[in-house]
Design a protein around this motif. Structure first.
Motif, PDB file in Angstrom:
ATOM      1  N   ALA A 137       0.911  -1.160  -0.115  1.00 19.92           N
ATOM      2  CA  ALA A 137       0.010  -0.155  -0.066  1.00 19.92           C
ATOM      3  C   ALA A 137       0.779   1.423  -0.064  1.00 19.92           C
ATOM      4  O   ALA A 137       0.547   2.271  -0.771  1.00 19.92           O
ATOM      5  N   GLU A 138       1.892   1.165   0.713  1.00 19.15           N
ATOM      6  CA  GLU A 138       2.795   2.406   0.748  1.00 19.15           C
ATOM      7  C   GLU A 138       3.647   2.512  -0.531  1.00 19.15           C
ATOM      8  O   GLU A 138       3.753   3.809  -0.962  1.00 19.15           O
ATOM      9  N   LEU A 139       4.116   1.592  -1.096  1.00 18.09           N
ATOM     10  CA  LEU A 139       4.757   1.512  -2.417  1.00 18.09           C
ATOM     11  C   LEU A 139       4.015   2.057  -3.523  1.00 18.09           C
ATOM     12  O   LEU A 139       4.662   2.771  -4.350  1.00 18.09           O
ATOM     13  N   LYS A 140       2.777   1.937  -3.385  1.00 18.77           N
ATOM     14  CA  LYS A 140       1.737   2.679  -4.382  1.00 18.77           C
ATOM     15  C   LYS A 140       1.618   4.051  -4.234  1.00 18.77           C
ATOM     16  O   LYS A 140       1.566   4.696  -5.383  1.00 18.77           O
ATOM     17  N   LYS A 141       2.185   4.746  -3.410  1.00 23.62           N
ATOM     18  CA  LYS A 141       2.226   5.981  -3.316  1.00 23.62           C
ATOM     19  C   LYS A 141       3.534   6.703  -3.605  1.00 23.62           C
ATOM     20  O   LYS A 141       3.767   7.977  -3.773  1.00 23.62           O
ATOM     21  N   ILE A 142       4.497   5.804  -3.830  1.00 23.36           N
ATOM     22  CA  ILE A 142       5.916   6.434  -4.532  1.00 23.36           C
ATOM     23  C   ILE A 142       5.810   6.949  -5.888  1.00 23.36           C
ATOM     24  O   ILE A 142       5.326   5.938  -6.729  1.00 23.36           O
ATOM     25  N   PRO A 143       6.498   8.031  -6.184  1.00 23.27           N
ATOM     26  CA  PRO A 143       6.585   8.314  -7.783  1.00 23.27           C
ATOM     27  C   PRO A 143       7.134   7.312  -8.471  1.00 23.27           C
ATOM     28  O   PRO A 143       8.386   6.783  -8.107  1.00 23.27           O
ATOM     29  N   GLU A 144       6.851   7.180  -9.777  1.00 23.53           N
ATOM     30  CA  GLU A 144       7.740   5.802 -10.569  1.00 23.53           C
ATOM     31  C   GLU A 144       9.084   6.190 -10.821  1.00 23.53           C
ATOM     32  O   GLU A 144       9.901   5.443 -10.935  1.00 23.53           O
ATOM     33  N   LYS A 145       9.363   7.775 -10.672  1.00 29.29           N
ATOM     34  CA  LYS A 145      10.745   8.191 -10.962  1.00 29.29           C
ATOM     35  C   LYS A 145      11.745   7.664 -10.080  1.00 29.29           C
ATOM     36  O   LYS A 145      12.940   7.657 -10.030  1.00 29.29           O
ATOM     37  N   ASN A 146      10.922   7.477  -8.968  1.00 30.45           N
ATOM     38  CA  ASN A 146      11.714   7.150  -7.468  1.00 30.45           C
ATOM     39  C   ASN A 146      12.204   5.836  -7.396  1.00 30.45           C
ATOM     40  O   ASN A 146      12.540   5.016  -6.602  1.00 30.45           O
ATOM     41  N   ILE A 147      11.556   4.857  -8.245  1.00 32.40           N
ATOM     42  CA  ILE A 147      11.630   3.373  -8.291  1.00 32.40           C
ATOM     43  C   ILE A 147      12.618   2.655  -9.645  1.00 32.40           C
ATOM     44  O   ILE A 147      12.455   3.198 -10.621  1.00 32.40           O
ATOM     45  N   MET A 148      13.700   2.014  -9.227  1.00 33.95           N
ATOM     46  CA  MET A 148      14.132   1.159  -9.916  1.00 33.95           C
ATOM     47  C   MET A 148      13.859  -0.320  -9.812  1.00 33.95           C
ATOM     48  O   MET A 148      13.905  -1.065  -8.804  1.00 33.95           O
ATOM     49  N   ARG A 149      13.283  -0.648 -10.760  1.00 32.63           N
ATOM     50  CA  ARG A 149      12.394  -2.139 -10.778  1.00 32.63           C
ATOM     51  C   ARG A 149      13.509  -3.293 -11.444  1.00 32.63           C
ATOM     52  O   ARG A 149      14.273  -2.824 -12.359  1.00 32.63           O
ATOM     53  N   ARG A 150      13.582  -4.538 -10.767  1.00 34.65           N
ATOM     54  CA  ARG A 150      14.251  -5.450 -11.233  1.00 34.65           C
ATOM     55  C   ARG A 150      13.185  -6.447 -11.708  1.00 34.65           C
ATOM     56  O   ARG A 150      12.208  -6.927 -11.112  1.00 34.65           O
ATOM     57  N   TYR A 151      13.204  -6.947 -12.993  1.00 42.12           N
ATOM     58  CA  TYR A 151      12.313  -7.409 -13.579  1.00 42.12           C
ATOM     59  C   TYR A 151      12.600  -9.124 -13.889  1.00 42.12           C
ATOM     60  O   TYR A 151      11.794  -9.893 -14.102  1.00 42.12           O
ATOM     61  N   SER A 152      13.970  -9.570 -13.914  1.00 40.46           N
ATOM     62  CA  SER A 152      14.447 -10.884 -14.106  1.00 40.46           C
ATOM     63  C   SER A 152      14.108 -11.789 -12.817  1.00 40.46           C
ATOM     64  O   SER A 152      13.650 -11.351 -11.768  1.00 40.46           O
ATOM     65  N   GLY A 153      14.589 -13.022 -13.022  1.00 38.89           N
ATOM     66  CA  GLY A 153      14.527 -13.912 -11.857  1.00 38.89           C
ATOM     67  C   GLY A 153      15.520 -13.557 -10.745  1.00 38.89           C
ATOM     68  O   GLY A 153      16.300 -12.498 -10.669  1.00 38.89           O
TER      69      GLY A 153
END
Length: 281
Positions: A157-173
């Motif tokens: 729920a908290e992560l949904k409030k964080i702007p996308e520009k502040n997130i570095m996502r890891r997509y692989s395994g």
């Protein structure tokens, strides 16, 4: 004539046996190569996750086919109706509507927010922070997140409030190891990690940590499966094994925790498992 009837009978019995074996085989996915290799080799010495899952699956090990698969592909297969189980899943309201779960298999002291040690410390109250507030204080910082992974209802729920520009996502395994490796390489200032994960990591993680406001003190990992009769029967067998030797399960947990956290972990284990393992599946 009798010979032909005998051959037909043998063929029917053989076909039935093969069909029964195939029907009873359970497919379990993991997105971690180390876990996959350990499961394949029946080696329970690598980590808390592996040791506790091997303990839970001991009585049904011969009926399992293990597969390495990214979380994203696994969830896609499950949503398409494939019969699959996945280790170390967190229960959420959404998942409870779609899948079936074993009783708890492992307990991790709750995720904490880790910050690079050479960064300016966050302003916090008693070392407790709100995830959604940290980027008001540090608008250019980033946090490492694993895609397609739930961190539990409170953190999600908290992560949904964080702007996308502040997130570095890891997509692989290899999500857990991958996020920790990226953090060690300073790809981002922040990461959400488990204390046991940090303690058992092969390289020292030079960071300070903060308690996440609203997050429960521990999180439980479960076996999550597609809803069908075969998986329901399989989970009943897993639950029986879990109920049969709870003290051994506690010992396994204590093997993979920082010695300074053993008393706290034992308290939470007694609180969570001795209640949960008496519930009807």
């Amino acid at each position: 004539m009798l010979y032909r009837q005998f051959l037909l009978l043998i063929t029917l019995l053989f076909t039935t046996l093969i069909s029964t074996c195939n029907a009873e085989q359970i497919t379990i996915h993991t997105n971690n190569w180390a876990e996959f290799n350990a499961f394949q080799n029946n080696d329970a010495t690598e980590s808390l996750s592996i040791a506790t899952n091997m303990h839970a699956l001991k009585d049904v090990y011969s009926s399992i086919k293990f597969k390495y698969m990214t979380t994203q592909r696994t969830l896609q297969y499950i949503d398409e109706g494939h019969s699959i189980c996945v280790v170390n899943r967190v229960k959420t309201k959404e998942r409870l509507e779609k899948y079936i779960f074993s009783q708890p298999i492992n307990l991790f002291l709750s995720q904490r927010l880790y910050q690079q040690a050479d960064s300016t410390p966050l302003q916090s109250s008693n070392n407790v922070i709100n995830l959604s507030d940290i980027f008001n204080e540090k608008p250019n910082a980033q946090i490492l997140l694993a895609e397609q992974v739930s961190y539990g209802d409170a953190i999600d729920a908290e992560l949904k409030k964080i702007p996308e520009k502040n997130i570095m996502r890891r997509y692989s395994g290899e999500q857990d190891i991958g996020i920790a490796n990226m953090f060690v390489k300073k790809r981002a200032e922040f990461a959400i990690l488990y204390p046991q994960q940090v303690f058992n990591f092969i390289t020292n993680i030079d960071a300070r940590s903060y308690e996440i406001n609203g997050n429960p003190p521990y999180i439980l990992g479960y076996l999550m499966c597609t809803k069908n009769p075969a998986n329901s029967n399989f989970i009943k067998k897993v639950n029986h094994q879990l109920n049969s030797n709870i003290e051994e399960l506690l010992k396994l947990h204590l093997n993979f925790v920082d010695p300074t956290d053993k008393i706290m972990l034992t308290h939470y284990f007694d609180q969570a498992f001795k209640h949960k393992l008496t519930e009807t599946p």
